[in-house]
Design a protein around this motif. Structure first.
Motif, PDB file in Angstrom:
ATOM      1  N   PHE A   1      14.455 -31.745 -26.561  1.00 46.89           N
ATOM      2  CA  PHE A   1      15.290 -30.652 -27.071  1.00 46.89           C
ATOM      3  C   PHE A   1      16.693 -30.763 -26.491  1.00 46.89           C
ATOM      4  O   PHE A   1      17.696 -30.689 -27.205  1.00 46.89           O
ATOM      5  CB  PHE A   1      14.661 -29.294 -26.693  1.00 46.89           C
ATOM      6  N   ASN A   2      16.755 -30.972 -25.192  1.00 43.54           N
ATOM      7  CA  ASN A   2      18.064 -31.051 -24.538  1.00 43.54           C
ATOM      8  C   ASN A   2      18.868 -32.271 -24.979  1.00 43.54           C
ATOM      9  O   ASN A   2      20.089 -32.214 -25.099  1.00 43.54           O
ATOM     10  CB  ASN A   2      17.888 -31.027 -23.019  1.00 43.54           C
ATOM     11  N   ALA A   3      18.158 -33.363 -25.258  1.00 44.83           N
ATOM     12  CA  ALA A   3      18.848 -34.584 -25.706  1.00 44.83           C
ATOM     13  C   ALA A   3      19.440 -34.373 -27.095  1.00 44.83           C
ATOM     14  O   ALA A   3      20.577 -34.789 -27.366  1.00 44.83           O
ATOM     15  CB  ALA A   3      17.872 -35.763 -25.718  1.00 44.83           C
ATOM     16  N   GLU A   4      18.679 -33.713 -27.968  1.00 42.99           N
ATOM     17  CA  GLU A   4      19.203 -33.479 -29.314  1.00 42.99           C
ATOM     18  C   GLU A   4      20.398 -32.519 -29.264  1.00 42.99           C
ATOM     19  O   GLU A   4      21.404 -32.729 -29.949  1.00 42.99           O
ATOM     20  CB  GLU A   4      18.107 -32.914 -30.235  1.00 42.99           C
ATOM     21  N   LEU A   5      20.276 -31.490 -28.430  1.00 44.46           N
ATOM     22  CA  LEU A   5      21.386 -30.543 -28.275  1.00 44.46           C
ATOM     23  C   LEU A   5      22.637 -31.252 -27.751  1.00 44.46           C
ATOM     24  O   LEU A   5      23.741 -31.086 -28.289  1.00 44.46           O
ATOM     25  CB  LEU A   5      20.970 -29.411 -27.317  1.00 44.46           C
ATOM     26  N   ALA A   6      22.439 -32.099 -26.751  1.00 41.84           N
ATOM     27  CA  ALA A   6      23.589 -32.802 -26.152  1.00 41.84           C
ATOM     28  C   ALA A   6      24.238 -33.743 -27.159  1.00 41.84           C
ATOM     29  O   ALA A   6      25.469 -33.851 -27.235  1.00 41.84           O
ATOM     30  CB  ALA A   6      23.146 -33.562 -24.903  1.00 41.84           C
ATOM     31  N   ALA A   7      23.419 -34.427 -27.948  1.00 33.41           N
ATOM     32  CA  ALA A   7      23.968 -35.375 -28.925  1.00 33.41           C
ATOM     33  C   ALA A   7      24.785 -34.645 -29.986  1.00 33.41           C
ATOM     34  O   ALA A   7      25.870 -35.092 -30.372  1.00 33.41           O
ATOM     35  CB  ALA A   7      22.829 -36.162 -29.580  1.00 33.41           C
ATOM     36  N   LEU A   8      24.272 -33.509 -30.454  1.00 31.07           N
ATOM     37  CA  LEU A   8      25.008 -32.743 -31.457  1.00 31.07           C
ATOM     38  C   LEU A   8      26.262 -32.107 -30.855  1.00 31.07           C
ATOM     39  O   LEU A   8      27.295 -32.013 -31.518  1.00 31.07           O
ATOM     40  CB  LEU A   8      24.108 -31.667 -32.079  1.00 31.07           C
ATOM     41  N   GLN A   9      26.180 -31.682 -29.611  1.00 31.55           N
ATOM     42  CA  GLN A   9      27.374 -31.138 -28.950  1.00 31.55           C
ATOM     43  C   GLN A   9      28.470 -32.195 -28.910  1.00 31.55           C
ATOM     44  O   GLN A   9      29.646 -31.907 -29.138  1.00 31.55           O
ATOM     45  CB  GLN A   9      27.037 -30.690 -27.525  1.00 31.55           C
ATOM     46  N   ARG A  10      28.090 -33.417 -28.646  1.00 32.01           N
ATOM     47  CA  ARG A  10      29.072 -34.501 -28.517  1.00 32.01           C
ATOM     48  C   ARG A  10      29.606 -34.926 -29.886  1.00 32.01           C
ATOM     49  O   ARG A  10      30.819 -34.948 -30.119  1.00 32.01           O
ATOM     50  CB  ARG A  10      28.418 -35.690 -27.796  1.00 32.01           C
ATOM     51  N   ASP A  11      28.683 -35.278 -30.793  1.00 33.71           N
ATOM     52  CA  ASP A  11      29.100 -35.947 -32.031  1.00 33.71           C
ATOM     53  C   ASP A  11      29.429 -34.984 -33.169  1.00 33.71           C
ATOM     54  O   ASP A  11      30.145 -35.345 -34.096  1.00 33.71           O
ATOM     55  CB  ASP A  11      27.998 -36.898 -32.501  1.00 33.71           C
TER      56      ASP A  11
END
Lengths: 273, 402
Positions: free
Chosen positions: B46-56
């Motif tokens: 969950f945190n990885a998907e959130l971080a990726a969307l926050q970035r990209d």
């Protein structure tokens, strides 16, 4: 007779016992205190029992009633517009009690005006005015233990709301703080859903509730006419009618509202007989 | 100070602020959200998907920008701007909308609802709903719809349904009432994305956590740029989500926290939105906090030139930070905020949102009283394009020099 026998919940108990002896469900009628003005609201209150109301639910207006539909929102706005306050609502109950000492009366509303008035002061004044019970929509048992204990000390019933979403696992905590009767909300939604007779299998829902409590079971939300009231009266101990009555008062005045109460009472008696 | 809220959702103990004051129909559902959130926040996927969307998708990390000319103008401390205005959709609101939408999808919900005032939260929710393939309904006061047409059209273009709220005073608080009412009637498939650090527990904590990315980034950035912690953090406070997001990672640091409320026409005028400076504790929208209310506990209208601060309550964690003295809350008037908009445009070439301009006005005032080695971090929570009509209407002609 001990002083305890004179405490207000006994009025609720006595009324449910009478209805049970007559083998019918109790009719609970909701009106908003001060709608549309103090004098006419006080007059309507005094006429409800003779029209067939077994128990009176008196709404305490709030600016932001998050569980109420348009009819009761607007009733609250009319009352507030006329200057209704909690002090005035309690005075209405005192006035009502001068002529009626047997009809149970419960107050229904939201926590903020109560806290603003002062919880302990409110409970003390409500008991002194002749209130029998309280329904506080946004005070769940998780936060309500202290309030409930103080209410009980004063002989005020804390009427619990049970929703279709309430899992069986929550019932013990909810009902442990419950007195007077249980208010089963008929559907997931706010008060006064159009065409909203109870959804789902109310018979089995109430049967499940009865496994957890000996209190009378009332059903409310969306019961708009005699047929709907009679249908619910067949399975519940009490039927609550609110939005339909408040709407009738708005569109047809006090006589129209009292006519609806007579129709509801007659319909429920017919179905019981 | 970072241990709160407790398990009942209270900040500052059971006599404090917060809690879960909602109707029984919602109680089980909100309990489910809390359980789902507590599971999600510990889930690396969950945190990885959130971080990726926050970035990209959102464009994080946002810059921490030294506003040199604004600082020189103030003539004291260095003013750093945390550029949340550079996020996708133009404000910090998407940090939270994205987090909650991912949680909704994880819980199998197919529909998002939200309240919005100025429309920035509504736009953020409509945006992430489109991105995640969820349907979306936004509740907006009829009065706000009239004064925020570009955002209304933007939400429609994004595929959201807009419900005009006519109840009560037809503004943000009533939009929140109607969103709660609609939620009660659609609990099976619908997730309510509350836009600020208010509402029933766990929302104040959850929204704070999703917004805390602001403070985490800012803390690392200011240390990298200056080698130490800042003197103060300054952020505007309506409900207070951008402020809470900035403040929270600094709660245990020796850093002053300044929340800036909307003073409207002045707190003494009665026409303001400053719940902490001009209100009193009460219960609204599921939590105990400071509210604008009359002596009978009826909620009063807020007033601010900035629709995003036009709310008669404030997040419960701010109420506690206020009472405990950990944060200080001041107010800035409509006029002062407008002047700060113009100043920031002229000196920095940045058009700030009217909300953020409240923080800028206070920062400029404070900076003048501090030495040059002091650093102030201001949350520039959003961009001001949405406010152009209001700014043109209210800014005196000679000031705008248009």
């Amino acid at each position: 007779m001990s002083p305890h026998d004179l405490t207000p919940p006994s009025r609720l108990q006595a009324r449910f016992a009478t209805c049970q002896a007559e083998q019918r469900a109790a009719l609970v009628t909701y009106v908003m205190a001060g709608d549309p003005d103090l004098a006419s609201s006080q007059a309507l209150l005094s006429q409800l029992p003779a029209a067939g109301a077994d128990i009176i639910e008196l709404g305490m207006p709030f600016s932001d009633p998050m569980a109420d539909g348009e009819a009761i929102q607007r009733a609250g706005q009319r009352a507030l517009g006329d200057g209704q306050t909690l002090t005035r609502t309690l005075a209405m109950v005192s006035e009502f009690r001068r002529q009626d000492t047997t009809t149970p009366l419960v107050l229904m509303g939201y926590l903020n005006p109560i806290q603003c008035y002062g919880e302990t002061r409110f409970l003390t004044d409500a008991a002194a005015a002749g209130v029998d019970g309280l329904i506080v929509v946004d005070l769940p048992p998780e936060h309500g233990a202290g309030f409930t204990a103080r209410a009980r000390d004063l002989g005020l019933a804390r009427i619990p709301l049970v929703a279709p979403t309430t899992p069986a696992s929550r019932l013990p905590a909810l009902l442990a703080q419950g007195d007077g009767f249980v208010y089963r909300i008929a559907y997931n939604g706010i008060t006064g859903r159009a065409g909203g007779a109870p959804s789902g299998d109310m018979t089995s829902a109430l049967a499940q509730l009865r496994e957890h409590t000996a209190l009378p079971l009332a059903v409310g939300f969306g019961i708009r006419d005699g047929d709907a009231a009679a249908a619910v009266a067949g399975v519940a101990d009490a039927v609550v009618v609110g939005s339909a009555l408040v709407e009738r008062l708005d569109t047809q005045g006090p006589e129209g509202a009292l006519t609806l109460v007579r129709e509801l009472a007659a319909s429920m008696k017919r179905s019981a007989g | 100070m970072t241990d709160y809220p407790d398990i009942h959702g209270f900040f500052g103990g059971s006599d404090g602020y917060g809690g879960r004051y909602v109707a029984e129909t919602l109680m089980p559902l909100i309990g489910e959200i809390e359980a789902a959130y507590d599971s999600a926040r510990q889930d690396p996927d969950f945190n990885a998907e959130l971080a990726a969307l926050q970035r990209d998708y959102v464009g994080r990390a946002t810059p921490l920008y030294l506003a040199e000319r604004l600082s020189a103008h103030a003539g004291g401390a260095q003013i750093y701007l945390k550029r949340e205005d550079l996020n996708h959709t133009g404000a910090h609101k998407i940090n939270n909308a994205l987090g909650q939408a991912l949680l909704a999808r994880r819980m199998g919900r197919t529909r998002l609802i939200a309240e919005t005032g100025a429309g920035m939260h509504g736009v953020a929710v409509a945006t992430v709903a489109a991105r995640l393939g969820l349907t979306c309904t936004i509740y907006m006061g009829a009065k706000d719809i009239q004064r925020q047409q570009p955002n209304v059209q933007r939400m429609r273009l994004l595929g959201a349904k807009i419900v005009a709220v006519e109840s009560g005073t037809a503004t943000l608080k009533d939009a929140m009432n109607d969103a709660l009412r609609a939620w009660v009637a659609s609990v099976e498939d619908t997730f309510y994305v509350i836009g600020t650090v208010a509402g029933p527990a766990p929302y104040p904590r959850m929204v704070r956590d999703f917004q805390s990315v602001i403070g985490r980034e800012a803390r690392a950035q200011i240390i990298e740029k200056t080698g130490r912690l800042p003197h103060s953090l300054i952020a505007c406070v309506g409900g207070g989500s951008n402020a809470m997001g900035l403040f929270h990672p600094f709660l245990d640091d020796p850093v002053a926290l300044i929340g800036v409320e909307a003073g409207g026409e002045g707190v003494e005028s009665g026409r303001h939105a400053a719940s902490l400076n001009g209100g009193s504790p009460g219960v609204l929208h599921g939590n105990r906090t400071y509210l604008l209310q009359n002596a009978d506990g009826q909620i009063q209208d807020a007033h601010s030139i900035s629709a995003g601060l036009d709310y008669p309550g404030v997040g419960p964690e701010h109420a506690w930070l206020h009472d405990s003295g950990r944060a200080r809350y001041v107010s800035i008037t409509d006029t002062e905020a407008l002047a700060a908009v113009a100043l920031c445009c002229r000196l920095e070439g940045i058009l700030p949102a009217l909300e953020s301009a409240h923080a800028l006005a206070e920062a400029t005032r404070m900076a003048a009283e501090l030495p040059p080695e002091a650093a102030l971090v201001v949350c520039l929570s959003g961009r001001g394009d949405k406010d152009m009509a209001t700014i043109i209407e209210h800014l005196p002609a000679q000031e705008a020099d248009l």
